[in-house]
Design an enzyme around this catalytic site. Structure first.
Site, short mmCIF file in Angstrom:
data_model
loop_
_atom_site.label_atom_id
_atom_site.label_comp_id
_atom_site.label_asym_id
_atom_site.label_seq_id
_atom_site.Cartn_x
_atom_site.Cartn_y
_atom_site.Cartn_z
NE ARG A 98 -6.48 1.73 1.84
CZ ARG A 98 -6.94 2.67 2.31
NH1 ARG A 98 -7.80 3.38 2.49
NH2 ARG A 98 -5.97 3.84 3.01
NE ARG A 102 -10.63 6.36 2.54
CZ ARG A 102 -10.18 6.00 1.60
NH1 ARG A 102 -11.17 6.16 0.34
NH2 ARG A 102 -9.21 5.69 0.75
CE1 TYR A 155 -6.83 10.95 3.95
CE2 TYR A 155 -8.38 10.08 3.71
CZ TYR A 155 -7.49 10.15 4.44
OH TYR A 155 -7.25 9.44 5.43
CB CYS A 205 -22.73 24.56 6.50
SG CYS A 205 -23.91 24.74 5.94
CD GLU A 206 -16.57 23.12 5.95
OE1 GLU A 206 -15.28 23.45 5.51
OE2 GLU A 206 -16.05 22.81 7.51
CE1 TYR A 257 -7.78 3.20 8.43
CE2 TYR A 257 -7.65 2.26 6.24
CZ TYR A 257 -7.41 2.54 7.53
OH TYR A 257 -5.75 1.77 7.58
N1 LLP Z 1 0.05 -0.07 10.42
C1 LLP Z 1 -0.23 0.86 10.69
C2 LLP Z 1 0.73 1.87 11.50
C3 LLP Z 1 -0.85 2.13 9.68
O1 LLP Z 1 -0.82 3.62 10.73
C4 LLP Z 1 -1.80 1.74 9.74
C5 LLP Z 1 -3.14 2.65 8.80
C6 LLP Z 1 -2.13 0.72 9.20
C7 LLP Z 1 -1.21 -0.78 9.24
C8 LLP Z 1 -3.19 0.24 8.01
O2 LLP Z 1 -3.52 0.36 7.24
P1 LLP Z 1 -4.41 -0.36 6.06
O3 LLP Z 1 -3.84 -2.33 6.21
O4 LLP Z 1 -5.55 -0.36 6.34
O5 LLP Z 1 -3.77 0.46 4.51
N2 LLP Z 1 -7.83 7.43 6.26
C9 LLP Z 1 -6.78 6.71 5.53
C10 LLP Z 1 -5.74 5.55 5.64
C11 LLP Z 1 -5.35 5.62 6.80
C12 LLP Z 1 -3.86 4.53 7.25
C13 LLP Z 1 -3.32 5.38 8.39
N3 LLP Z 1 -2.64 4.30 9.47
C14 LLP Z 1 -8.13 6.43 4.35
O6 LLP Z 1 -8.44 6.33 4.86
O7 LLP Z 1 -7.50 6.03 3.01
#
Ligand code: LLP
Length: 418
Positions: A276, A312, A316, A343-344, A372
């Site tokens: 992110r 998202r 969330y 349709c939700e 994401y």
């Molecule tokens: N490493 C692992 C093992 C992970 O599972 C994840 C994210 C990351 C790194 C990277 O995380 P970041 O730096 O992007 O926060 N779909 C959700 C976020 C799910 C994250 C899953 N794992 C959202 O839209 O907020």
């Protein structure tokens, strides 16, 4: 800082007007800035420049091969969680020696594929997985480099769906079992324990949880070395939070200042799995207003993007800033739900959101959609997935074409006797 800026009320991505791109490609679409992607990668990379480190981009945040290629050109590695993500990373030219493979359900096929590619290491999530990796590696007459993902039991203070380092979580191995599992791994001929791994959650907005957990895994690394293991990597995972609306998100050098001293005497290379923070604010979703609709209690702005394009908010209750691509002077502010055609009832991009009055045909930008966003999109309601556009200065490139109606049924088959 990013390259989506208003000039005289008109939204630009780098040197191009967003409305001009919309004119060419239609709506909805994802739009990314190359400049922002590169700068965000470099800021993270430079923050840790005093310490040997590898920044692995988390492919699940944004999996487009063009984006992976431009990060590969900057020296990025990759954090992958499936054969598909590994395939993408390799296709984009990411060095296999900078690829880590996480995820708690790796199959024998995926393990074999990754071993044949010579990845940096597997992040192992259970003792049964450890056995399987050993078995597959022995069959290939090789040794698999591994780190155990330990669960440090710290509260990352984020949305429960994206907290991963708590006791109740399905991820990782309990800290208290880690030593014993490493000792098992050390004795297995197909395994080479080279690192320790954690990932405590996502969209974390303070360094405290990282400090607690990194202290724990760096102590673990020291103990493992005392047992004669050649631990060379401490993987601190990802999860660094970013600003969506008015959150205060620490900058990468804040994390580096807090964490580097905890790792200084470890004699290890630090691996980071950053998603992110690199791509989130480097992308927007552009959508068009279809209708204004006054319900009995609420006012709705119906747009042509929906939960299948950006899930998202529905999943969330995430809040993304939404603004008109062209700001009209003097437009009064109203409270609306920005909703899509799916349709939700959960199909919304924003709820009770204060926005200038808009009319059908107006374009809206949904900000902070570069992580994401597209990667979690689907064809629900048989909606073709939207195109992705990358801007570099005055140039715009289609890096994924809009799906066609034919694409929707590609791969489906009607049995002959039907
Ligand atoms: N490493 C692992 C093992 C992970 O599972 C994840 C994210 C990351 C790194 C990277 O995380 P970041 O730096 O992007 O926060 N779909 C959700 C976020 C799910 C994250 C899953 N794992 C959202 O839209 O907020």
């Amino acid at each position: 800082m990013n390259d989506f800026v208003y000039r005289d009320g008109v939204l630009f991505c780098e040197e191009l007007r967003v409305q001009d791109i919309a004119e060419k490609v239609g709506t909805p679409f994802y739009l990314y800035s190359r400049n922002t992607l590169v700068r965000h990668f470099q800021v993270v990379d430079q923050a840790f420049s005093e310490t040997p480190h590898i920044v692995c981009f988390s492919v699940k945040a944004n999996s487009n091969v063009a984006i992976l290629r431009l990060l590969a050109n900057e020296g990025a590695g990759a954090d992958v969680v499936s054969a598909g993500e590994l395939f993408r990373a390799l296709k984009a030219g990411i060095d296999p020696k900078k690829i880590v493979f996480a995820g708690l359900g790796k199959t024998a096929g995926e393990i074999e594929y990754a071993l044949r590619q010579g990845i940096l290491m597997f992040n192992v999530e259970s003792s049964q997985e450890l056995m399987l990796i050993n078995h597959v590696a022995q069959n290939l007459d090789t040794q698999a480099p591994i780190a155990l993902r330990v669960n440090p039991d710290v509260d990352p203070k984020t949305h429960p769906y994206i907290a991963t380092g708590l006791k109740q979580s399905k991820f990782g191995l309990p800290m208290k079992e880690a030593m014993a599992e490493y000792e098992v791994a050390q004795k297995l001929p197909g395994l080479n324990p080279v690192g320790v791994h954690q990932h405590i959650g996502s969209q974390i907005l303070e360094s405290g949880p990282f400090e607690d957990s990194v202290q724990k895994i760096s102590n673990l690394a020291k103990s493992l070395k005392l047992l004669g293991m050649d631990i060379r990597y401490i993987n601190i995972g990802g999860g660094f939070g970013i600003q969506y609306t008015d959150e205060k998100a620490p900058a990468p050098d804040h994390y580096a200042l807090a964490l580097a001293p905890l790792l200084a005497d470890s004699d290890c290379t630090i691996v980071m799995e950053v998603g992110r923070m690199i791509s989130g604010n480097a992308g927007i979703l552009v959508t068009k207003v279809l209708y204004n609709k006054q319900g009995e209690e609420k006012r709705f702005v119906v747009v042509d993007a929906a939960m299948n394009d950006l899930i998202r908010p529905s999943l969330y209750k995430a809040v993304h800033q939404i603004s008109p691509v062209v700001r009209e002077d003097g437009a009064g502010e109203v409270k609306v739900d920005v909703v899509g055609p799916v349709c939700e009832s959960a199909d919304f991009l924003a709820q009770d959101y204060g926005m200038p009055e808009v009319k059908p045909g107006d374009l809206l930008a949904v900000f902070t959609a570069g992580a994401y966003g597209f990667s979690m999109s689907s064809n629900y309601n048989s909606r073709p997935r939207v195109p992705e556009i990358l801007v570099s200065g005055r140039k715009a490139y289609v890096i994924r074409y809009r799906e066609t109606l034919e694409d929707l049924v590609r791969g489906e088959a009607i049995p002959q006797d039907l």
